[in-house]
Structure formats: structure tokens, C-alpha cells
Design a protein around this motif. Structure first.
Motif, PDB file in Angstrom:
ATOM      1  N   TRP A 203       6.738  12.910  -5.442  1.00 22.05           N
ATOM      2  CA  TRP A 203       5.956  11.858  -4.778  1.00 22.05           C
ATOM      3  C   TRP A 203       6.646  10.500  -4.861  1.00 22.05           C
ATOM      4  O   TRP A 203       6.515   9.673  -3.952  1.00 22.05           O
ATOM      5  CB  TRP A 203       4.520  11.811  -5.326  1.00 22.05           C
ATOM      6  CG  TRP A 203       3.788  13.056  -4.941  1.00 22.05           C
ATOM      7  CD1 TRP A 203       3.312  14.028  -5.760  1.00 22.05           C
ATOM      8  CD2 TRP A 203       3.512  13.506  -3.598  1.00 22.05           C
ATOM      9  NE1 TRP A 203       2.752  15.045  -5.029  1.00 22.05           N
ATOM     10  CE2 TRP A 203       2.851  14.748  -3.706  1.00 22.05           C
ATOM     11  CE3 TRP A 203       3.752  12.978  -2.328  1.00 22.05           C
ATOM     12  CZ2 TRP A 203       2.434  15.470  -2.580  1.00 22.05           C
ATOM     13  CZ3 TRP A 203       3.340  13.696  -1.209  1.00 22.05           C
ATOM     14  CH2 TRP A 203       2.682  14.926  -1.343  1.00 22.05           C
TER      15      TRP A 203
ATOM     16  N   THR B 279       9.357  10.810  -2.144  1.00 19.41           N
ATOM     17  CA  THR B 279       8.742  10.743  -0.806  1.00 19.41           C
ATOM     18  C   THR B 279       8.427   9.299  -0.439  1.00 19.41           C
ATOM     19  O   THR B 279       8.747   8.823   0.656  1.00 19.41           O
ATOM     20  CB  THR B 279       7.452  11.602  -0.767  1.00 19.41           C
ATOM     21  OG1 THR B 279       7.794  12.934  -1.124  1.00 19.41           O
ATOM     22  CG2 THR B 279       6.796  11.578   0.599  1.00 19.41           C
ATOM     23  N   GLY B 280       7.823   8.585  -1.368  1.00 22.44           N
ATOM     24  CA  GLY B 280       7.452   7.193  -1.090  1.00 22.44           C
ATOM     25  C   GLY B 280       8.665   6.275  -1.033  1.00 22.44           C
ATOM     26  O   GLY B 280       8.744   5.396  -0.158  1.00 22.44           O
TER      27      GLY B 280
ATOM     28  N   CYS C  22      -1.073   2.982  -2.669  1.00 23.08           N
ATOM     29  CA  CYS C  22      -1.975   4.025  -2.152  1.00 23.08           C
ATOM     30  C   CYS C  22      -1.277   5.363  -1.959  1.00 23.08           C
ATOM     31  O   CYS C  22      -1.942   6.397  -1.980  1.00 23.08           O
ATOM     32  CB  CYS C  22      -2.563   3.614  -0.798  1.00 23.08           C
ATOM     33  SG  CYS C  22      -3.407   2.046  -0.809  1.00 23.08           S
ATOM     34  N   GLU C  23       0.042   5.332  -1.727  1.00 26.94           N
ATOM     35  CA  GLU C  23       0.718   6.583  -1.369  1.00 26.94           C
ATOM     36  C   GLU C  23       1.548   7.189  -2.506  1.00 26.94           C
ATOM     37  O   GLU C  23       1.849   8.372  -2.458  1.00 26.94           O
ATOM     38  CB  GLU C  23       1.617   6.377  -0.132  1.00 26.94           C
ATOM     39  CG  GLU C  23       0.933   5.699   1.047  1.00 26.94           C
ATOM     40  CD  GLU C  23      -0.314   6.433   1.524  1.00 26.94           C
ATOM     41  OE1 GLU C  23      -0.439   7.644   1.289  1.00 26.94           O
ATOM     42  OE2 GLU C  23      -1.183   5.771   2.110  1.00 26.94           O
ATOM     43  N   ILE C  24       1.972   6.374  -3.455  1.00 29.37           N
ATOM     44  CA  ILE C  24       2.764   6.935  -4.575  1.00 29.37           C
ATOM     45  C   ILE C  24       1.931   6.944  -5.860  1.00 29.37           C
ATOM     46  O   ILE C  24       1.669   7.989  -6.458  1.00 29.37           O
ATOM     47  CB  ILE C  24       4.067   6.114  -4.839  1.00 29.37           C
ATOM     48  CG1 ILE C  24       4.913   5.990  -3.565  1.00 29.37           C
ATOM     49  CG2 ILE C  24       4.880   6.781  -5.960  1.00 29.37           C
ATOM     50  CD1 ILE C  24       6.174   5.114  -3.750  1.00 29.37           C
TER      51      ILE C  24
ATOM     52  N   GLN D 180       0.822  -1.223   0.000  1.00 27.46           N
ATOM     53  CA  GLN D 180       0.000   0.000   0.000  1.00 27.46           C
ATOM     54  C   GLN D 180       0.850   1.265   0.000  1.00 27.46           C
ATOM     55  O   GLN D 180       0.412   2.321  -0.462  1.00 27.46           O
ATOM     56  CB  GLN D 180      -0.967  -0.025   1.192  1.00 27.46           C
ATOM     57  CG  GLN D 180      -2.067  -1.057   0.988  1.00 27.46           C
ATOM     58  CD  GLN D 180      -2.938  -1.274   2.216  1.00 27.46           C
ATOM     59  OE1 GLN D 180      -3.061  -0.401   3.065  1.00 27.46           O
ATOM     60  NE2 GLN D 180      -3.538  -2.456   2.322  1.00 27.46           N
ATOM     61  N   MET D 181       2.081   1.158   0.517  1.00 26.89           N
ATOM     62  CA  MET D 181       2.981   2.328   0.444  1.00 26.89           C
ATOM     63  C   MET D 181       3.212   2.722  -1.010  1.00 26.89           C
ATOM     64  O   MET D 181       3.404   3.886  -1.331  1.00 26.89           O
ATOM     65  CB  MET D 181       4.315   2.031   1.141  1.00 26.89           C
ATOM     66  CG  MET D 181       4.184   2.063   2.657  1.00 26.89           C
ATOM     67  SD  MET D 181       5.660   1.435   3.477  1.00 26.89           S
ATOM     68  CE  MET D 181       6.744   2.851   3.390  1.00 26.89           C
TER      69      MET D 181
END
Ligand code: GSH
Length: 214
Positions: free
Chosen positions: A135, A138-139, A103-105, A99-100
Motif C-alpha cells: 500500500w 501503490t500510494g 486517505c489512501e495509504i 488525501q493521497m
């Protein structure tokens, strides 16, 4: 009846499902939907996908969307080899790593988001590229920290490929496509390189897809 995968060679979410199908040795019919030409936005595609996103898997009279849900379905129906480990705490960690990415990247750099940035929001092409790099970095910083802390070696978790690897590898492809430097992420690079030495990953990569030249 053969499974049908509606997908696009460059789609990361489709790539995850192609890896999962290959790891499990499942054959499927490849149905290309050209995202860059907007085929997913045509009325003909509406009955297939309410959210107009790829991939969609048709199997056993079901029509499934959302790549992680599809991979988990495949893992439950075709349990070997496992994409999610056997115990609850390991499963939670593999899902978190997955999910990292998913969902996050990935959603922040999806085609429709980028089009919205450069269209209605009036951002320049260079601002779009800056956004993508931001992004992904960051991820990847967070993932690199976690994977290194946990002593990940050839895979994100344990000594077999899991759902987390099926998410990470397509995201690395996307980073490379947008020329994001991966110098700061040696663990991610090592995992990516090892996964790509396996047929299941290699055969799922964009350049091997039937629509790659389209
Ligand atoms: N969370 C979804 C994401 C699906 C998704 O965003 N697919 C992209 C291709 S990777 C797509 O269809 N984009 C179309 C668009 O942005 O218009 C999943 O995991 O399946």
C-alpha cells in the motif's frame, strides 16, 4: 490557555499536527498516549476520542479530532504562514495530495488494521509486512508521478511547505520504519530531505518527542 495535543511519537497523524503547529509557531502541551500499550483503548480515553484515534487537540474549549480537520482549523484561526494556498484550484490540489497520503495509504496500514490482519484474520507477520509495503508503494507511485509531472521541487506544492508536506513527511518516516525502498521515488525523497532541513519538521519528528524513549 495552552493548547493540548494528545498524541504519540510514532503516530503519523499526530506528526502531521505537530508539523502544522510548529510551522505556525504555536506552542502546545504534549500529552503522550501510548498507542503500542493500548492506552487509547482504556475507558479513561473514551471521552476524549469517540473513534479511539490520535491525535486530539484541545484548544479554546474545543476538542478536535482528525488531523486534516485540525490542520485546517489551525490554518483558519492562525492564517500565517498558510498551510493551504490562496486560490481554490491550488487548494484543491494540495488537499488532493494530502488525501493521497491520509486517505489512501495511512488508514490501510494503521495499527488497528494491522492487528486485525494478524489477529482475527490469522495472517502471518510476513504477510503483514507485504501488505504494508504494497500500500505504500501503490500510494507513493501515484504521488511520485503527480509530483514529477507538476515539477515539484523542494515542496509538494509551490515554494512553501503546505498541508501536503505535513502529510508526506510522516508517511516517509513510516516507510523507512518498515524498510520500504524509496529508490523509485526521487521526487518524494528530495521533498522529504528538504522539509527535514527545516526546524518545524525536524522538531516534530518522532525521535524528538518526549515519549520517544517510552
Ligand atoms: N484519519 C485520522 C487517522 C488517525 C489515526 O489513525 N491515528 C492512529 C495513529 S497514526 C491511531 O490512533 N491508531 C490507533 C489504532 O489503530 O488503534 C487522522 O487523520 O487523524
Amino acid at each position: 490557555m495552552a493548547m493540548k495535543l494528545y498524541n504519540y511519537f510514532r503516530s503519523s497523524a499526530s506528526f502531521r499536527v505537530r508539523i502544522a503547529l510548529n510551522l505556525k509557531g504555536l506552542s502546545y502541551e504534549y500529552i503522550p498516549i501510548h498507542l503500542a500499550k493500548g492506552e487509547h483503548l482504556l475507558e479513561a480515553f473514551a471521552p476524549l476520542s469517540a473513534d479511539r484515534l490520535l491525535p486530539v487537540l484541545e484548544t479554546e474549549g474545543l476538542r478536535l479530532s482528525q488531523s486534516l480537520a485540525i490542520c485546517e482549523y489551525l490554518d483558519e484561526v492562525y492564517p500565517e504562514p498558510k498551510l493551504l494556498p490562496g486560490d481554490a484550484s491550488a487548494r484543491a490540489q494540495v488537499r488532493a495530495l494530502s488525501q493521497m497520503v491520509a486517505c489512501e495509504i495511512h488508514p490501510l496500514n494503521n495499527l488497528r488494521v494491522l492487528k486485525h490482519l494478524t489477529g482475527p484474520m490469522g495472517q502471518s507477520e510476513s504477510a503483514k509486512i507485504e501488505w504494508i509495503h504494497h500500500w505504500i508503494h501503490t500510494g507513493f507511485k501515484a504521488l511520485e508521478t503527480l509530483l514529477t509531472e507538476r515539477g515539484a521541487k523542494q515542496f509538494c506544492w509551490g515554494d512553501q511547505p503546505t498541508l501536503a508536506d505535513a502529510c508526506l513527511v510522516p508517511q516517509v518516516f513510516s516507510a523507512q520504519r518498515f524498510e520500504v525502498s524509496l529508490d523509485a521515488y526521487p521526487t518524494i525523497r528530495r521533498i522529504h530531505e528538504h522539509c527535514m532541513s527545516l526546524d518545524a519538521f525536524d522538531q516534530a519528528q518522532p525521535s524528538r518527542c518526549p515519549d520517544a524513549a517510552a
